[in-house]
Design an enzyme around this catalytic site. Sequence first.
Site, PDB file in Angstrom:
ATOM      1  N   SER A   8      25.653 -13.945 105.739  1.00  0.00           N
ATOM      2  CA  SER A   8      24.404 -13.280 105.354  1.00  0.00           C
ATOM      3  C   SER A   8      24.724 -12.023 104.561  1.00  0.00           C
ATOM      4  O   SER A   8      25.360 -11.096 105.077  1.00  0.00           O
ATOM      5  CB  SER A   8      23.599 -12.902 106.598  1.00  0.00           C
ATOM      6  OG  SER A   8      22.609 -11.961 106.221  1.00  0.00           O
ATOM      7  N   HIS A  33      23.632 -17.005 102.749  1.00  0.00           N
ATOM      8  CA  HIS A  33      22.364 -16.788 103.459  1.00  0.00           C
ATOM      9  C   HIS A  33      21.700 -15.515 102.937  1.00  0.00           C
ATOM     10  O   HIS A  33      22.303 -14.446 102.953  1.00  0.00           O
ATOM     11  CB  HIS A  33      22.650 -16.685 104.957  1.00  0.00           C
ATOM     12  CG  HIS A  33      21.444 -16.588 105.830  1.00  0.00           C
ATOM     13  ND1 HIS A  33      20.737 -17.689 106.254  1.00  0.00           N
ATOM     14  CD2 HIS A  33      20.821 -15.514 106.369  1.00  0.00           C
ATOM     15  CE1 HIS A  33      19.735 -17.311 107.025  1.00  0.00           C
ATOM     16  NE2 HIS A  33      19.754 -15.982 107.117  1.00  0.00           N
ATOM     17  N   ASP A  35      18.467 -12.991 103.293  1.00  0.00           N
ATOM     18  CA  ASP A  35      17.398 -12.584 104.210  1.00  0.00           C
ATOM     19  C   ASP A  35      16.313 -11.812 103.467  1.00  0.00           C
ATOM     20  O   ASP A  35      16.529 -10.682 103.037  1.00  0.00           O
ATOM     21  CB  ASP A  35      17.981 -11.695 105.316  1.00  0.00           C
ATOM     22  CG  ASP A  35      18.787 -12.502 106.315  1.00  0.00           C
ATOM     23  OD1 ASP A  35      18.246 -13.478 106.848  1.00  0.00           O
ATOM     24  OD2 ASP A  35      19.970 -12.157 106.535  1.00  0.00           O
ATOM     25  N   MET A  37      12.835  -9.918 103.634  1.00  0.00           N
ATOM     26  CA  MET A  37      11.966  -9.237 104.615  1.00  0.00           C
ATOM     27  C   MET A  37      10.931  -8.392 103.891  1.00  0.00           C
ATOM     28  O   MET A  37      11.231  -7.762 102.873  1.00  0.00           O
ATOM     29  CB  MET A  37      12.803  -8.323 105.515  1.00  0.00           C
ATOM     30  CG  MET A  37      13.950  -9.026 106.211  1.00  0.00           C
ATOM     31  SD  MET A  37      14.783  -7.923 107.349  1.00  0.00           S
ATOM     32  CE  MET A  37      16.193  -8.933 107.819  1.00  0.00           C
ATOM     33  N   HIS A  66      16.096 -17.317 103.782  1.00  0.00           N
ATOM     34  CA  HIS A  66      15.389 -17.155 105.061  1.00  0.00           C
ATOM     35  C   HIS A  66      14.240 -16.176 104.847  1.00  0.00           C
ATOM     36  O   HIS A  66      14.466 -14.980 104.692  1.00  0.00           O
ATOM     37  CB  HIS A  66      16.412 -16.630 106.089  1.00  0.00           C
ATOM     38  CG  HIS A  66      15.863 -16.356 107.443  1.00  0.00           C
ATOM     39  ND1 HIS A  66      16.584 -15.660 108.400  1.00  0.00           N
ATOM     40  CD2 HIS A  66      14.682 -16.672 108.023  1.00  0.00           C
ATOM     41  CE1 HIS A  66      15.862 -15.572 109.501  1.00  0.00           C
ATOM     42  NE2 HIS A  66      14.700 -16.153 109.305  1.00  0.00           N
ATOM     43  N   MET A  68      11.419 -13.979 105.978  1.00  0.00           N
ATOM     44  CA  MET A  68      10.801 -13.283 107.113  1.00  0.00           C
ATOM     45  C   MET A  68       9.654 -12.458 106.544  1.00  0.00           C
ATOM     46  O   MET A  68       9.726 -11.228 106.446  1.00  0.00           O
ATOM     47  CB  MET A  68      11.846 -12.405 107.815  1.00  0.00           C
ATOM     48  CG  MET A  68      12.859 -13.227 108.605  1.00  0.00           C
ATOM     49  SD  MET A  68      14.393 -12.345 108.924  1.00  0.00           S
ATOM     50  CE  MET A  68      15.226 -12.657 107.379  1.00  0.00           C
ATOM     51  N   MET A 137      16.480 -18.383 115.794  1.00  0.00           N
ATOM     52  CA  MET A 137      16.843 -16.961 115.753  1.00  0.00           C
ATOM     53  C   MET A 137      17.406 -16.557 117.107  1.00  0.00           C
ATOM     54  O   MET A 137      16.759 -16.727 118.139  1.00  0.00           O
ATOM     55  CB  MET A 137      15.609 -16.093 115.444  1.00  0.00           C
ATOM     56  CG  MET A 137      15.155 -16.114 114.007  1.00  0.00           C
ATOM     57  SD  MET A 137      16.431 -15.743 112.781  1.00  0.00           S
ATOM     58  CE  MET A 137      16.976 -14.105 113.267  1.00  0.00           C
ATOM     59  N   ASP A 175      21.132 -17.923 113.872  1.00  0.00           N
ATOM     60  CA  ASP A 175      21.165 -16.689 113.074  1.00  0.00           C
ATOM     61  C   ASP A 175      20.928 -15.479 113.977  1.00  0.00           C
ATOM     62  O   ASP A 175      19.870 -15.369 114.596  1.00  0.00           O
ATOM     63  CB  ASP A 175      20.067 -16.786 111.999  1.00  0.00           C
ATOM     64  CG  ASP A 175      20.046 -15.610 111.049  1.00  0.00           C
ATOM     65  OD1 ASP A 175      20.938 -14.756 111.117  1.00  0.00           O
ATOM     66  OD2 ASP A 175      19.106 -15.569 110.212  1.00  0.00           O
TER      67      ASP A 175
HETATM   68  C1  DX5 Z   1      18.284 -10.930 110.989  1.00  0.00           C
HETATM   69  C2  DX5 Z   1      18.706 -11.789 109.831  1.00  0.00           C
HETATM   70  C3  DX5 Z   1      20.110 -12.233 109.927  1.00  0.00           C
HETATM   71  C4  DX5 Z   1      21.124 -11.117 109.893  1.00  0.00           C
HETATM   72  C5  DX5 Z   1      22.205 -11.498 110.849  1.00  0.00           C
HETATM   73  O1  DX5 Z   1      16.923 -10.715 110.960  1.00  0.00           O
HETATM   74  O2  DX5 Z   1      17.902 -12.955 109.738  1.00  0.00           O
HETATM   75  O3  DX5 Z   1      20.446 -13.230 108.961  1.00  0.00           O
HETATM   76  O4  DX5 Z   1      21.686 -10.896 108.640  1.00  0.00           O
HETATM   77  O5  DX5 Z   1      23.079 -10.447 110.965  1.00  0.00           O
HETATM   78  P1  DX5 Z   1      24.167 -10.383 112.112  1.00  0.00           P
HETATM   79  O6  DX5 Z   1      25.068 -11.566 111.931  1.00  0.00           O
HETATM   80  O7  DX5 Z   1      24.832  -9.071 111.879  1.00  0.00           O
HETATM   81  O8  DX5 Z   1      23.430 -10.444 113.432  1.00  0.00           O
HETATM   82 ZN    ZN Z   2      18.642 -14.693 108.405  1.00  0.00          ZN
END
Ligand code: DX5
Ligand code: ZN
Length: 218
Positions: A8, A33, A35, A37, A66, A68, A137, A175
């Site tokens: 990620s 990956h 993320d 947000m 992903h 969010m 998650m 994740d």
């Molecule tokens: C969290 C994200 C993850 C995050 C994971 O909301 O969806 O993808 O990057 O990070 P680590 O591996 O540090 O928990």
């Molecule tokens: Zn993620």
Amino acid sequence: MKKMLAPSILAANFINLEKEIRKVEMAGVDLIHCDVMDGKFVPNITFGPIVINAVKKITRLPLDVHLMIETPDDFLDDFVKAGANYLTVHQESVVHLNRTITRIKELGAKAGVSINPATPVNTLCEILEIVDLVLVMSVNPGFGGQKFIESSLKKIRDLKSIREENNYEFLIEVDGGVDTNNITKLKNAGVDVFVAGSAIFSKDNVTAAALELKNMIA
Ligand code: DX5
Ligand code: ZN
């Protein structure tokens, strides 16, 4: 089924994002990956299609996006156009999940659905036949570097047995808080795609950290 490692980039150094991606490519990782947000569905804001499209231009690895965000339906086209190969929405942020999954597939991407730690697996039973990926998650989404929530393991085992009983084909992805301490347990529980942020990009030797995780799931 081939086990895949998906670093990620949330935990990467964004000033040198291209170099960071080269470091994990050298370890033979399988997906990148990304993320996304929005500061509403989760209490943090990251990046959108512009950054994803920039990443797309500098790597041949498939992008695992992903979302969010609230109202992801409004942005599915944008993320597929930007280069998402896998596009995952949260069950909790979508009202008409069947429509959303169908739309992602029509757009030509693999369609994923994610559940938060407090959301039961059985909320997905009517959709499992048509999804390409289920993302469990194992932290509350929003931030990297959080502690792995143990109850996620049972959800992964349950998904694996539902898949076997019904001959479904979705991949199981995990994740949040994935590291060398729990990755073997997760593999044994049935995970196919392992997301890891800080366990890779927060280490001094990013390539070595990715390689170690990759070897542990091989
Ligand atoms: C969290 C994200 C993850 C995050 C994971 O909301 O969806 O993808 O990057 O990070 P680590 O591996 O540090 O928990
Ligand atoms: Zn993620």
